[in-house]
Write a protein that holds these residues in place. Structure first.
Motif, PDB file in Angstrom:
ATOM      1  N   SER A  98       3.519   3.417   8.628  1.00 53.27           N
ATOM      2  CA  SER A  98       4.365   2.802   9.640  1.00 53.27           C
ATOM      3  C   SER A  98       3.660   1.617  10.289  1.00 53.27           C
ATOM      4  CB  SER A  98       4.734   3.825  10.716  1.00 53.27           C
ATOM      5  OG  SER A  98       3.554   4.284  11.356  1.00 53.27           O
ATOM      6  N   GLY A  99       4.392   0.830  11.068  1.00 50.80           N
ATOM      7  CA  GLY A  99       3.833  -0.364  11.683  1.00 50.80           C
ATOM      8  C   GLY A  99       3.167  -0.107  13.020  1.00 50.80           C
ATOM      9  N   TRP A 101       2.450  -0.604  17.271  1.00 49.74           N
ATOM     10  CA  TRP A 101       3.293  -0.412  18.456  1.00 49.74           C
ATOM     11  C   TRP A 101       2.732  -1.223  19.618  1.00 49.74           C
ATOM     12  CZ3 TRP A 101       7.393   3.399  18.553  1.00 49.74           C
ATOM     13  CH2 TRP A 101       7.571   4.023  17.325  1.00 49.74           C
ATOM     14  N   PRO A 107       8.009  -0.282  18.813  1.00 48.04           N
ATOM     15  CA  PRO A 107       7.472  -0.779  17.540  1.00 48.04           C
ATOM     16  C   PRO A 107       7.351  -2.292  17.491  1.00 48.04           C
ATOM     17  CG  PRO A 107       9.741  -0.010  17.277  1.00 48.04           C
ATOM     18  CD  PRO A 107       9.319   0.379  18.656  1.00 48.04           C
ATOM     19  N   LEU A 108       6.275  -2.745  16.832  1.00 53.30           N
ATOM     20  CA  LEU A 108       6.072  -4.159  16.538  1.00 53.30           C
ATOM     21  C   LEU A 108       6.469  -4.423  15.091  1.00 53.30           C
ATOM     22  CD1 LEU A 108       2.585  -4.869  18.172  1.00 53.30           C
ATOM     23  CD2 LEU A 108       4.702  -6.061  18.716  1.00 53.30           C
ATOM     24  N   THR A 109       6.958  -5.605  14.830  1.00 54.42           N
ATOM     25  CA  THR A 109       7.352  -5.954  13.459  1.00 54.42           C
ATOM     26  C   THR A 109       6.253  -6.696  12.712  1.00 54.42           C
ATOM     27  OG1 THR A 109       8.378  -7.997  14.279  1.00 54.42           O
ATOM     28  CG2 THR A 109       9.797  -6.044  14.061  1.00 54.42           C
ATOM     29  N   GLY A 110       5.152  -6.995  13.379  1.00 55.95           N
ATOM     30  CA  GLY A 110       4.094  -7.763  12.738  1.00 55.95           C
ATOM     31  C   GLY A 110       3.056  -6.880  12.071  1.00 55.95           C
ATOM     32  N   ASP A 111       1.887  -7.477  11.795  1.00 56.67           N
ATOM     33  CA  ASP A 111       0.801  -6.790  11.125  1.00 56.67           C
ATOM     34  C   ASP A 111      -0.113  -6.118  12.152  1.00 56.67           C
ATOM     35  OD1 ASP A 111       1.769  -7.910   8.734  1.00 56.67           O
ATOM     36  OD2 ASP A 111       0.554  -9.727   9.039  1.00 56.67           O
ATOM     37  N   ASN A 119       3.969  -4.612   4.761  1.00 53.96           N
ATOM     38  CA  ASN A 119       5.366  -4.607   4.343  1.00 53.96           C
ATOM     39  C   ASN A 119       6.046  -3.397   4.968  1.00 53.96           C
ATOM     40  OD1 ASN A 119       7.852  -4.673   3.082  1.00 53.96           O
ATOM     41  ND2 ASN A 119       7.067  -4.087   1.059  1.00 53.96           N
ATOM     42  N   LEU A 120       6.923  -3.615   5.942  1.00 59.42           N
ATOM     43  CA  LEU A 120       7.600  -2.523   6.625  1.00 59.42           C
ATOM     44  C   LEU A 120       8.964  -2.214   6.022  1.00 59.42           C
ATOM     45  CD1 LEU A 120       6.632  -3.246  10.346  1.00 59.42           C
ATOM     46  CD2 LEU A 120       5.611  -1.623   8.736  1.00 59.42           C
ATOM     47  N   ASP A 121       9.256  -2.807   4.864  1.00 61.95           N
ATOM     48  CA  ASP A 121      10.444  -2.417   4.102  1.00 61.95           C
ATOM     49  C   ASP A 121      10.011  -1.264   3.190  1.00 61.95           C
ATOM     50  OD1 ASP A 121      12.562  -2.091   2.335  1.00 61.95           O
ATOM     51  OD2 ASP A 121      12.977  -4.235   2.184  1.00 61.95           O
ATOM     52  N   SER A 150      12.664   7.963   7.943  1.00 66.83           N
ATOM     53  CA  SER A 150      12.405   6.995   6.872  1.00 66.83           C
ATOM     54  C   SER A 150      12.154   7.697   5.546  1.00 66.83           C
ATOM     55  CB  SER A 150      11.209   6.118   7.239  1.00 66.83           C
ATOM     56  OG  SER A 150      11.495   5.312   8.362  1.00 66.83           O
TER      57      SER A 150
END
Length: 408
Positions: A98-99, A101, A107-111, A119-121, A150
């Protein structure tokens, strides 16, 4: 096979910060997992420690959706995919993470770090591994740290995965779930359970003919591996020999009471003009009886969000006007503990302490219009409590009530 679903760091032992994070890594290595996945909290301390943790002398370490583009000489031991031979079966393993926070626990969408593109897909990450390796193995297994929701989406949308051993959402599954041809299980959190899965495989077509799943609590009736237990005891004694020694006594307070003690600790240790601590920042109250380092750490656990920064409930300092301090002092929100001066000059400037999440996002946690300046991290909150506890004991007082200690 012995597997681990990630998030070994930041899970509740004061010996981790006392050891500057080394104890957790050494304990995980001593447990000799066969396969494990990195969790989001395992990035918490810094990227150098993550690199050390990703190279295990015993285990395959998975991170199928996270690469490393840095040049640290430690190198990156985590892999997208690996295989193990078990009897006559070839097993393929992948594991997604998971990514990161924010300090507000969102949650953060970055690295996690610039050197670790993520890759969070999760569907895409699983599809790539399935497309490349499914035909090479008899069973394909995902040891994931992306959460139950997920995992179920992946099981539904990505054919070709035989088994998902999940983590991250802290879900204790007493019954397995099958989605299509994919078995999904998860074993809870905080080492409260151990999951035991038996698979019967049809060797003619290399499919799982049946399975049995059992989730057991870690109780005294389970056998102890004396070698592992001895190694762990040695690590704990090395880094935290005094972690459970008495440093004070308490009558017992809940979360808001613990927050007030942290505010008093900030007044003592940081020499601020006023101190604020939110009940939201506490994990547990302080029980009646002996107070130890572990007791205080239990009240304000460390979770570094975003990774590499102080924990979201760490104590920060900031400056503000007397007018704004009057507004904070007048807060009637019962979720805040505070120590404020009896008289506040509206024309003066004051230094205050407050939890990280409120310091970083005042617009979401403080009254409208309050403006902070010179916001800076000060100390992890449990350390303030420790210093305050030592002082209270030196003064022959209980930690949490203004009463003399018996026999002092």
């Amino acid at each position: 096979l012995f597997t681990n679903g990630g998030d070994d760091y930041e899970k509740g032992s004061v010996i981790e910060p006392l050891s500057d994070y080394a104890a957790t890594r050494e304990i995980i290595e001593a447990m000799r997992f066969d396969v494990r996945v990195i969790g989001n909290h395992d990035f918490g301390w810094n990227q150098e420690e993550l690199l050390r943790f990703a190279s295990d002398p015993h285990a395959i370490v998975l991170a199928s959706n996270i690469d490393y583009i840095g040049n640290d000489p430690i190198g990156y031991g985590a892999v997208e995919y690996a295989e193990l031979q078990v009897g006559c079966l070839t097993l393929g393993f992948m594991g997604t993470v998971s990514g990161p926070w924010t300090a507000e626990n969102t949650p953060l969408t970055g690295d996690f770090y610039d050197e670790f593109p993520t890759n969070l897909d999760f569907v895409d990450a699983h599809r790539r591994v399935v497309a490349e390796h499914r035909d090479d193995v008899d069973l394909l297994i995902a040891v994931n740290h992306i959460g139950m929701g997920s995992d179920l989406v992946v099981a539904e949308q990505v054919p070709g995965i035989d088994l998902i051993l999940g983590g991250h959402s802290h879900t204790p599954m007493f019954q397995s779930e099958t989605v299509g041809d994919t078995i999904v299980v998860q074993s809870g959190s905080y080492a409260l359970f151990v999951g035991h899965l038996d698979l019967t495989v049809d060797l003619t077509d290399k499919t799982v003919a049946e399975h049995t799943w059992q989730l057991r609590g870690l109780t005294s009736d389970l056998p102890v591996d004396e070698t592992v237990a001895g190694a762990i005891s040695g690590i704990l004694d090395t880094y935290g020999p005094n972690a459970f020694d008495a440093i004070g006594q308490a009558k017992g307070v809940g979360g808001l009471g613990a927050a007030l003690l942290a505010a008093k600790g900030a007044m003592q240790e940081l020499s601020v003009d006023a101190a604020f601590m939110g009940e939201h920042a506490t994990f547990n109250g302080i029980a009646k009886g002996t107070v130890t380092q572990q007791t205080l750490f239990d009240a304000f656990l460390i979770e570094r969000q975003p990774p590499g920064e102080p924990s979201w409930n760490a104590t920060y300092t900031a400056q503000l006007s007397g007018t704004d301090l009057q507004v904070l002092a007048a807060m009637d929100d019962t979720g805040w503990a505070m120590v404020v001066p009896d008289a506040i000059d509206p024309d003066a400037t004051y230094t205050i302490s407050l939890p990280n999440y409120a310091a970083q996002f005042p617009q979401n946690h403080l009254p409208a219009g309050v403006s902070l300046s010179d916001v800076a991290p000060a100390v992890e909150t449990w350390e303030l409590l420790e210093a305050y506890a030592h002082q209270r004991t030196a003064d022959c007082r209980y930690l949490d009530v203004d009463e003399a200690l018996e026999g002092c």
